[in-house]
Motif scaffolding. Structure first.
Motif, mmCIF file in Angstrom:
data_model
loop_
_atom_site.group_PDB
_atom_site.id
_atom_site.type_symbol
_atom_site.label_atom_id
_atom_site.label_comp_id
_atom_site.label_asym_id
_atom_site.label_seq_id
_atom_site.Cartn_x
_atom_site.Cartn_y
_atom_site.Cartn_z
ATOM 1 N N LEU A 1 -14.348 58.491 25.990
ATOM 2 C CA LEU A 1 -14.258 59.603 26.663
ATOM 3 C C LEU A 1 -15.788 59.899 27.685
ATOM 4 C CD1 LEU A 1 -13.145 62.048 23.815
ATOM 5 C CD2 LEU A 1 -11.884 60.949 25.464
ATOM 6 N N PRO A 2 -15.659 59.995 28.748
ATOM 7 C CA PRO A 2 -16.665 60.041 29.583
ATOM 8 C C PRO A 2 -17.352 61.346 29.671
ATOM 9 C CG PRO A 2 -14.949 59.616 30.812
ATOM 10 C CD PRO A 2 -14.452 59.656 29.534
ATOM 11 N N THR A 3 -18.440 61.578 30.128
ATOM 12 C CA THR A 3 -19.033 62.885 30.429
ATOM 13 C C THR A 3 -18.215 63.732 31.203
ATOM 14 O OG1 THR A 3 -20.531 62.373 31.917
ATOM 15 C CG2 THR A 3 -21.495 62.334 29.605
ATOM 16 N N THR A 4 -18.101 65.089 30.993
ATOM 17 C CA THR A 4 -17.175 65.943 32.123
ATOM 18 C C THR A 4 -18.509 66.954 32.809
ATOM 19 O OG1 THR A 4 -17.467 67.697 30.404
ATOM 20 C CG2 THR A 4 -15.365 65.931 30.404
ATOM 21 N N THR A 5 -17.819 67.553 33.960
ATOM 22 C CA THR A 5 -18.616 68.357 34.670
ATOM 23 C C THR A 5 -18.717 69.545 34.064
ATOM 24 O OG1 THR A 5 -16.517 68.963 35.667
ATOM 25 C CG2 THR A 5 -17.811 67.150 36.637
ATOM 26 N N SER A 6 -19.644 70.421 34.491
ATOM 27 C CA SER A 6 -19.900 71.687 34.186
ATOM 28 C C SER A 6 -20.029 72.862 35.471
ATOM 29 C CB SER A 6 -21.459 72.175 33.855
ATOM 30 O OG SER A 6 -21.877 73.322 33.317
ATOM 31 N N LEU A 7 -18.959 73.239 35.518
ATOM 32 C CA LEU A 7 -18.421 73.906 36.835
ATOM 33 C C LEU A 7 -17.757 75.299 36.912
ATOM 34 C CD1 LEU A 7 -17.133 71.083 38.885
ATOM 35 C CD2 LEU A 7 -19.273 71.990 39.040
ATOM 36 N N CYS A 8 -18.150 75.969 35.504
ATOM 37 C CA CYS A 8 -17.301 77.307 35.444
ATOM 38 C C CYS A 8 -18.392 78.377 35.922
ATOM 39 C CB CYS A 8 -16.768 77.419 33.914
ATOM 40 S SG CYS A 8 -15.477 76.371 33.541
ATOM 41 N N ALA A 9 -17.959 79.224 36.809
ATOM 42 C CA ALA A 9 -18.778 80.289 37.052
ATOM 43 C C ALA A 9 -18.129 81.567 36.573
ATOM 44 C CB ALA A 9 -18.927 80.496 38.600
ATOM 45 N N THR B 1 4.344 58.208 18.680
ATOM 46 C CA THR B 1 4.499 58.285 20.084
ATOM 47 C C THR B 1 2.906 58.263 20.721
ATOM 48 O OG1 THR B 1 6.373 59.467 19.968
ATOM 49 C CG2 THR B 1 5.297 59.630 22.222
ATOM 50 N N GLY B 2 2.124 59.313 20.227
ATOM 51 C CA GLY B 2 0.961 59.552 20.725
ATOM 52 C C GLY B 2 0.412 60.834 20.615
ATOM 53 N N PHE B 3 -0.899 61.096 21.161
ATOM 54 C CA PHE B 3 -1.680 62.585 20.804
ATOM 55 C C PHE B 3 -2.281 62.710 21.963
ATOM 56 C CE2 PHE B 3 -5.524 61.083 19.597
ATOM 57 C CZ PHE B 3 -6.437 62.111 19.689
ATOM 58 N N SER B 4 -2.703 64.149 22.431
ATOM 59 C CA SER B 4 -3.553 64.216 23.454
ATOM 60 C C SER B 4 -4.449 65.667 23.136
ATOM 61 C CB SER B 4 -2.559 64.836 24.564
ATOM 62 O OG SER B 4 -1.487 65.694 24.289
ATOM 63 N N PHE B 5 -5.185 66.108 23.762
ATOM 64 C CA PHE B 5 -6.242 67.022 23.574
ATOM 65 C C PHE B 5 -6.930 67.559 25.010
ATOM 66 C CE2 PHE B 5 -7.735 62.717 22.976
ATOM 67 C CZ PHE B 5 -9.169 62.763 23.821
ATOM 68 N N LEU B 6 -7.714 68.390 24.912
ATOM 69 C CA LEU B 6 -8.748 68.966 26.012
ATOM 70 C C LEU B 6 -10.081 68.528 25.254
ATOM 71 C CD1 LEU B 6 -7.029 72.129 26.915
ATOM 72 C CD2 LEU B 6 -6.488 69.707 28.013
ATOM 73 N N TYR B 7 -10.946 68.369 26.062
ATOM 74 C CA TYR B 7 -12.444 68.274 25.583
ATOM 75 C C TYR B 7 -13.546 68.621 26.779
ATOM 76 C CZ TYR B 7 -13.661 63.825 28.002
ATOM 77 O OH TYR B 7 -13.791 63.035 28.960
ATOM 78 N N THR B 8 -14.620 68.827 26.401
ATOM 79 C CA THR B 8 -15.881 69.074 27.152
ATOM 80 C C THR B 8 -16.881 68.412 26.521
ATOM 81 O OG1 THR B 8 -17.266 70.712 28.448
ATOM 82 C CG2 THR B 8 -16.092 71.413 26.284
ATOM 83 N N ALA B 9 -17.708 67.533 27.459
ATOM 84 C CA ALA B 9 -18.925 66.914 26.958
ATOM 85 C C ALA B 9 -19.686 66.741 28.141
ATOM 86 C CB ALA B 9 -18.602 65.565 26.254
ATOM 87 N N ILE B 10 -20.664 67.461 28.432
ATOM 88 C CA ILE B 10 -21.230 67.500 29.672
ATOM 89 C C ILE B 10 -22.690 66.665 29.453
ATOM 90 C CG2 ILE B 10 -20.489 69.835 30.519
ATOM 91 C CD1 ILE B 10 -23.281 70.970 29.747
ATOM 92 N N ASN B 11 -23.420 66.386 28.610
ATOM 93 C CA ASN B 11 -24.250 65.580 28.330
ATOM 94 C C ASN B 11 -24.252 64.115 27.889
ATOM 95 O OD1 ASN B 11 -26.157 67.858 29.122
ATOM 96 N ND2 ASN B 11 -25.628 68.697 27.244
#
Length: 245
Positions: A157-165, A124-134
């Motif tokens: 997978l494009p870069t992601t933001t860095s927004l967690c305070a 069927t497929g697969f999914s995930f979470l990721y973070t890659a800011i640079n």
């Protein structure tokens, strides 16, 4: 190049997934399994080799989990994620998503790729979470172990933001992504610059991560499918970067 045409909102993905599952015969319903990388690391341990934690054995620090028949490459590590009460890396879920999946993720600190192997296979497929800011990354899905056999799907997978305070983490938040395919997959390659991309909540059998858990409040996810035996576009070039996880 990322354009509006390849950015799909969660609502759109949910609608497509719901339509697909309703239309499909019950015999084709996928079995959903989630690997959340929790309970691998004792408190105060920043990283450990996953080893056979999900295969009836132990991690490099002696912990063991449910035997799912899932193995990882030697360079696959569990990474401790920051919470409000613990600071152990430069990465955090920022309190988002499944509240029971906040302390551990998947990272590799050497090489350009790490593999997850699932000999029983999934469809069927697969999914995930990721973070890659640079630096961006990619995933590739194969019907053989360790990237062998036919390529079933690949996704950049494009870069992601860095927004967690408040979480003392540059690599935060995580973004949801997933891919559908036909056939039976037995391995996934997670590629990128070493020490520059972290994954979590790897979900077999669904193009949305960990169905039933609290939704990750990200504005969009990117979904793509590539079916057939074409060559995988994997990231092999190592880029020097001083901002480490």
């Amino acid at each position: 190049m990322i354009t509006l045409s390849n950015i799909i909102k969660f609502a759109g993905i949910s609608a497509v997934l719901a339509t697909t599952l309703i239309a499909a015969p019950k015999s084709q319903a996928a079995t959903i399994t989630v690997i959340d990388f929790e309970n691998i690391l004792p408190t105060g341990t920043p990283t450990a080799n996953i080893n056979d934690f999900y295969n009836g054995g132990n991690s490099s620090v002696g912990t063991s989990g449910t035997n799912l028949g899932v193995t990882f490459s030697d360079n696959a590590l569990a990474l401790c994620l920051n919470t409000l009460s613990e600071s152990c890396s430069n990465t955090s879920r920022g309190g988002q998503g499944n509240p029971n999946s906040q302390r551990g993720g998947l990272v590799f600190l050497d090489g350009a790729e790490t593999f997850l192997n699932y000999s029983a296979g999934f469809d069927t497929g697969f999914s995930f979470l990721y973070t890659a800011i640079n630096n961006p990354g990619s995933i590739s899905v194969f019907d053989g172990i360790n990237g062998s056999g036919n390529l079933l799907a690949s996704l950049n997978l494009p870069t992601t933001t860095s927004l967690c305070a408040g979480y003392n983490a540059g690599f935060c938040p995580f973004v949801a992504s997933g891919v559908g395919f036909t056939g039976t997959a037995r391995s996934i390659g997670f590629a990128g610059v070493a020490d520059q991309i972290v994954f979590d909540d790897i979900t077999f059998g669904s193009i949305t991560p960990d169905p039933g858990a609290t939704a990750v409040p990200e504005p969009f996810t990117i979904v793509g499918t590539l079916v057939g035996g074409t060559a995988a576009l994997r990231m092999r070039k190592k880029i020097k970067d001083t901002n480490k996880m």
